[in-house]
Design an enzyme around this catalytic site. Structure first.
Site, PDB file in Angstrom:
ATOM      1  N   HIS A  52      60.261  83.490 -39.290  1.00 26.29           N
ATOM      2  CA  HIS A  52      60.413  84.761 -39.993  1.00 26.29           C
ATOM      3  C   HIS A  52      59.069  85.223 -40.568  1.00 26.29           C
ATOM      4  CE1 HIS A  52      62.768  87.126 -43.325  1.00 26.29           C
ATOM      5  NE2 HIS A  52      62.094  87.920 -42.519  1.00 26.29           N
ATOM      6  N   GLU A  55      56.885  86.479 -37.819  1.00 26.11           N
ATOM      7  CA  GLU A  55      57.262  87.838 -37.403  1.00 26.11           C
ATOM      8  C   GLU A  55      56.555  88.865 -38.284  1.00 26.11           C
ATOM      9  OE1 GLU A  55      60.435  90.851 -38.743  1.00 26.11           O
ATOM     10  OE2 GLU A  55      61.406  88.937 -38.258  1.00 26.11           O
ATOM     11  N   GLU A 153      62.256  88.638 -50.048  1.00 30.67           N
ATOM     12  CA  GLU A 153      63.310  89.130 -49.159  1.00 30.67           C
ATOM     13  C   GLU A 153      64.451  88.126 -49.074  1.00 30.67           C
ATOM     14  OE1 GLU A 153      64.131  90.169 -44.440  1.00 30.67           O
ATOM     15  OE2 GLU A 153      62.107  89.685 -45.099  1.00 30.67           O
TER      16      GLU A 153
END
Length: 856
Positions: A52, A55, A153
């Site tokens: 993640h 990314e 997040e």
């Protein structure tokens, strides 16, 4: 491999790259919304969120485009219809779509360079992943805290009990490889990720040998291949990425696990917040026919009021709705099926478990009715004929994850062939589905019993753990290390504030944009009783679409609060002629579903005038037009809103869904709350979909006496389901040109069939803003204060605080502009909003602040 796929009116071309072993699927179709998607199999073996974070960091600049966040900066230089990147449990994909061919080439060049040649600078890792930094970065005496985009997040994501439950379910059902960890990153483990780990993960995973490409649309394949070869392929040779996912060793006994979450204060019943499910490991997803068969069986088992699990679980009244992850999932190496209940008491877990086992036994013994099977197969046919504006994008999303694990993407598109084989199996073996139920569920020892219970101390425990982790890390820092934390914070801040030269990024110019607007051939006309109708003939692949707008401005204000509930239950209660289960089955046999929703829109030239309306929509195959309008006519004339047991079931489901959505969409609730008193349409929008509605449904679901609710719903129906001169309904029909005439004939018959019922006298609609404000009820849990800010020249600000049991906060400010759609300032304000987001707020809130996931 080149094959026509008539189901989707396209040609599929599958290519294998000789040098790297990469594969490319091109879907040639007469569609201007061209799509590019590159996917890599990413298989992390810990919960640090490495896939993640990568990314995110891959999008912080590359060799050819050394600017921070080139994707975001391309938003101002592109006409894309979609741009994003996403991380799944075992894959990462980078998709975009656009209708402009120059834009497509521009975006492809940026995407390819970002994925395969990112800079992966340490400061970008600190910004996007996690870092230690002083709370006030320029004050070395302020406390050191955790910061970082992904860290924050995932704190927000993990606050959603549904996500937490789904992640735990997958990790416990397939524990022995990559699915046993949290690919998005667990905030408790993210601080264990290092910059070196990230660079190594990119080197081993972001390689053409580990990549698959999809292009879709009307652009030429050879041009795509030329760009990909020039920018990527010729720079690599083949490697073995070692990312193949092994099969999960099968268990010889079921396993059980209990987890905890924070109590949901928005839930209707505080004593019924336990979730329980049984989840089964099934077959490899590379078996296309097995996948289709299992998905049909899953739908037969759980979908709609005629399904056995709906009857035995949902209608039992034990819980509020299906548990998260209920259904069939084939986005990993091996498929899974899960079913259970949420909103149950602790003491009902055993009862729910027995109901699930009994239902599987029932299905294995009795199977499913032929009519029910036909309804599901009709739905499959309609799904692949119904093609939205993002059809190509959705196709890549469904193909990419399973293609990673050996599924033939071309064969999986041949829906007619798959359905025909399924029908042949049913014809040759009348016990086919029963045997599959036995194999998948009754005799399957590899299943997980997962229980989630609320813990009042959960939030405090998380905060304590995070603080202990922070103090442990700080305790290991030398004075030199602490000085480095301070210096890195200043260095990152300085870099973030530097103005960048983004001239290296490609951009569209005025000459690249067609000046002629596409004409879709809309025809405005009048039908029966002088009712307005819009028709549009388009190549809809044999599907006809119906929409209606029913204004309800004159409805009593107290009744308007119940419009969202009315819309939710209107098509699910059945009629005085047909019970709700039989009505639902007819829906599945002849349509793609009947739906109703409520909306409030401001007038195009006056923001203080609004129209509240109920919108109806449905679609069907051309051959089923008569049946679709017969269903609507029966609802208008004979809807039965008096079944208290059925209504309570639907109320529990709606209340649970609204409560679950607060953590996931907190920013939307904050925006609606901030705007609600500035204009009538904004006030109604909050009432219909904001925290006011959440609390209303909590109250309704918590009450055993719903006679008053039934009365209100009947009053709404008596007002809405007739035609009058004041609130004139409006209709729209979209179909193939050859079918428009028959579609209009069916609509006219429907209008003739509607009985014009007399409604009771209702309080006239109050249009002034003062009356709107007077009727607006604030949440009891809210704390409000008015402040006068000298920097705002004495403007009175209304401050509202909604206290929710979440580890993250959502903030919104709303400013009145009163420039409606036709105002000359409206387009300027729309562009200003976009520029405020991309040029200012995103940078300050997401990057410089370091404590928030985003803003706009």
């Amino acid at each position: 491999q080149v094959e026509d796929v008539p189901e989707f009116s396209m040609t599929a071309v599958l290519l294998h790259h000789n040098v790297t072993g990469s594969e490319h699927l091109h879907l040639a179709r007469d569609d201007k919304n061209n799509v590019f998607n590159v996917s890599l199999r990413t298989t992390p073996m810990n919960s640090t969120g490495v896939a993640h974070v990568l990314e995110h960091v891959a999008l912080c600049g590359s060799d050819r485009f050394p600017v921070r966040d080139p994707f975001f900066k391309m938003l101002d230089r592109s006409m894309s219809t979609f741009m994003n990147a996403m991380t799944g449990s075992d894959y990462t994909m980078y998709p975009f779509s656009t209708q402009n061919q120059t834009d497509f080439r521009n975006l492809m060049s940026v995407y390819l360079d970002s994925v395969f040649f990112p800079r992966i600078k340490k400061l970008d890792f600190l910004q996007e992943g996690w870092r230690l930094e002083h709370e006030k970065k320029d004050d070395k005496f302020s406390p050191i805290v955790f910061k970082g985009v992904v860290f924050n997040e995932m704190k927000g994501v993990m606050a959603d009990p549904s996500y937490l439950y789904g992640t735990t379910l997958l990790s416990k059902l397939l524990p022995d490889h990559t699915y046993g960890v949290c690919s998005g990153g667990d905030p408790a483990h993210i601080p264990n990720l290092t910059w070196e780990d990230l660079k190594q993960f990119h080197a081993s995973h972001y390689h053409p040998s580990n990549a698959r490409f999809i292009t879709y649309g009307d652009m030429k394949l050879d041009e795509h291949l030329g760009i990909i070869n020039d920018k990527v392929m010729k720079k690599f040779t083949i490697i073995d990425p070692g990312t193949a996912v092994p099969l999960q060793p099968k268990w010889d006994q079921p396993r059980s696990h209990t987890m905890h979450c924070a109590p949901n204060e928005m839930a209707a019943n505080p004593d019924k917040q336990t979730t329980y499910s049984k989840s089964y490991l099934l077959h490899e997803v590379s078996d296309i026919f097995e996948t289709f068969s299992a998905s049909v069986i899953s739908t037969l088992l759980i979908d709609g009021p005629t399904s056995p699990f709906y009857r035995n679980l949902i209608e039992s009244g034990i819980g509020s709705d299906y548990s998260p992850m209920t259904g069939y999932h084939n986005y990993q190496k091996e498929a899974t099926f899960s079913v259970g209940l949420q909103g149950i008491s602790d003491g009902d877990v055993t009862k729910v478990d027995q109901l699930i086992q009994d239902t599987f036994m029932e299905a294995a013994k009795n199977g499913f009715s032929k009519e029910r099977i036909e309804a599901i197969l009709h739905r499959v046919e309609l799904q692949y004929k119904h093609q939205s504006s993002r059809f190509g994008l959705g196709l890549t999303f469904s193909l990419m994850p399973v293609w990673q694990h050996g599924t033939d993407p071309v064969d999986s598109l041949k829906m007619e062939e798959i359905v025909n084989k399924f029908r042949q199996k049913l014809d040759s073996d009348d016990k086919f589905l029963q045997k599959k139920c036995e194999e998948y569920f009754v005799n399957n020892k590899h299943h997980l019993n997962l229980t989630m219970t609320p813990d009042p101390g959960y939030k405090v425990s998380l905060e304590k753990s995070e603080e202990e982790q922070l103090q442990s890390m700080l305790g290991k820092l030398s004075e030199k290390d602490k000085s480095q934390v301070y210096e890195e914070g200043l260095e990152l801040s300085n870099v973030q504030q530097q103005e960048e030269d983004i001239s290296c990024l490609p951009t569209l110019h005025v000459d690249d944009i067609p000046r002629k607007q596409q004409n879709y051939g809309l025809i405005v006309q009048r039908i029966k009783n002088d009712l307005p109708l819009i028709t549009c003939g388009q190549p809809t692949n044999g599907v006809s679409y119906f929409n209606a707008v029913l204004p309800v401005n004159g409805l009593n204000e107290d009744l308007k609060m119940f419009l969202p509930l009315f819309c939710d239950v209107f098509t699910q209660m059945g009629t005085h002629l047909t019970d709700y289960a039989s009505f639902s089955q007819r829906e599945d046999l002849f349509t793609g579903g009947l739906s109703a929703s409520v909306t409030s829109s401001c007038c195009h030239n006056d923001p203080m005038t609004s129209e509240t309306s109920v919108r109806l929509s449905s679609h069907c195959l051309e051959r089923n037009l008569e049946q679709m309008f017969q269903l609507w006519a029966e609802l208008f004339n004979e809807v039965n809103l008096n079944d208290a047991t059925r209504l309570q079931t639907l109320i529990r489901q709606r209340a649970q869904n609204l409560a679950n959505g607060v953590a996931f969409s907190g920013h939307m609730f904050a925006m609606a709350s901030a705007a609600m008193n500035l204009a009538p349409s904004a006030g109604y929008s909050e009432k219909f979909g904001g925290l006011t509605q959440v609390n209303l449904m909590k109250k309704v679901a918590d009450s055993n006496d719903i006679d008053d609710v039934i009365m209100k719903l009947n009053q709404i129906a008596s007002y809405m389901l007739r035609i009058n001169k004041r609130d004139v309904p409006r209709f729209a029909l979209h179909a193939t040109p050859s079918a428009l005439s028959s579609t209009m004939t069916s609509l006219e018959k429907f209008v003739d069939n509607i009985k014009t019922a007399r409604c009771k006298l209702l309080t006239p609609f109050m249009t002034s803003q003062m009356n709107l404000l007077r009727n607006t009820k604030q949440l009891t849990a809210s704390k409000m204060k008015l402040i006068s800010d000298p920097e705002l020249n004495g403007i009175i600000l209304k401050m509202t605080l909604h206290q929710l049991p979440l580890p993250v906060n959502f903030a919104s400010m709303c400013i009145p502009t009163y420039a409606p759609y036709s105002h000359t300032d409206n387009p300027t304000l729309r562009i200003l909003g976009r520029l405020m987001t991309t040029k200012f707020l995103h940078k300050h809130i997401r990057y410089r602040n370091g404590r928030a996931y985003g803003g706009g």
